[in-house]
Design a protein around this motif. Structure first.
Motif, PDB file in Angstrom:
ATOM      1  N   PHE A   1       2.987  -3.057   7.238  1.00  0.00           N
ATOM      2  CA  PHE A   1       1.580  -3.159   6.884  1.00  0.00           C
ATOM      3  C   PHE A   1       1.151  -1.955   6.046  1.00  0.00           C
ATOM      4  O   PHE A   1       0.501  -2.113   5.006  1.00  0.00           O
ATOM      5  N   CYS A   2       1.517  -0.755   6.492  1.00  0.00           N
ATOM      6  CA  CYS A   2       1.127   0.460   5.768  1.00  0.00           C
ATOM      7  C   CYS A   2       1.731   0.492   4.366  1.00  0.00           C
ATOM      8  O   CYS A   2       1.059   0.877   3.412  1.00  0.00           O
ATOM      9  N   ARG A   3       2.984   0.066   4.239  1.00  0.00           N
ATOM     10  CA  ARG A   3       3.611   0.008   2.907  1.00  0.00           C
ATOM     11  C   ARG A   3       2.842  -0.936   2.001  1.00  0.00           C
ATOM     12  O   ARG A   3       2.539  -0.605   0.861  1.00  0.00           O
ATOM     13  N   ALA A   4       2.527  -2.128   2.516  1.00  0.00           N
ATOM     14  CA  ALA A   4       1.832  -3.137   1.708  1.00  0.00           C
ATOM     15  C   ALA A   4       0.430  -2.680   1.308  1.00  0.00           C
ATOM     16  O   ALA A   4      -0.047  -3.002   0.227  1.00  0.00           O
ATOM     17  N   GLU A   5      -0.238  -1.923   2.185  1.00  0.00           N
ATOM     18  CA  GLU A   5      -1.602  -1.466   1.920  1.00  0.00           C
ATOM     19  C   GLU A   5      -1.635  -0.137   1.160  1.00  0.00           C
ATOM     20  O   GLU A   5      -2.700   0.306   0.742  1.00  0.00           O
ATOM     21  N   GLY A   6      -0.477   0.518   1.035  1.00  0.00           N
ATOM     22  CA  GLY A   6      -0.438   1.824   0.376  1.00  0.00           C
ATOM     23  C   GLY A   6      -1.098   2.913   1.201  1.00  0.00           C
ATOM     24  O   GLY A   6      -1.731   3.821   0.676  1.00  0.00           O
ATOM     25  N   ILE A   7      -0.923   2.804   2.520  1.00  0.00           N
ATOM     26  CA  ILE A   7      -1.541   3.750   3.459  1.00  0.00           C
ATOM     27  C   ILE A   7      -0.452   4.545   4.154  1.00  0.00           C
ATOM     28  O   ILE A   7       0.568   3.993   4.555  1.00  0.00           O
TER      29      ILE A   7
END
Length: 98
Positions: A33-39
């Motif tokens: 999720f963090c990778r996809a959101e750039g977070i």
């Protein structure tokens, strides 16, 4: 959400609440999720802790006073010892068995 001139993204508390809700509904692992959101994962976890500490658990609202409360069992178990379960305000469960 605000983007600074240096490229740094600044998000409000409400932005983080929305991000947390999207994660909960996503079904993805935290890393994906963090990778996809750039977070950053560490920033995500920091905000998750901040938001949890502000919001009392719906099952057990926080009390403002800190005091001991006497607990008396309704009835003793028949066989197999006893078990005590305590749900903490953050949702964790403490179990004591004999």
């Amino acid at each position: 959400m605000e983007t600074k001139t240096n490229g740094r993204v600044v998000r409000s508390e409400s932005d983080w609440q929305e991000i947390q809700a999207r994660f909960a509904a996503s079904g993805r692992s935290l890393a994906a999720f963090c990778r996809a959101e750039g977070i950053s994962r560490s920033t995500f976890e920091l905000w998750r802790r901040k938001l949890r500490s502000k919001k009392p658990s719906p099952k057990s609202p926080r009390k403002t006073s800190r005091e001991f409360v006497e607990v008396t069992p309704v009835s003793a178990p028949a066989i197999g010892g006893w078990t005590i379960e305590i749900e903490l305000p953050d949702g964790r469960l403490a179990r004591l068995r004999c």
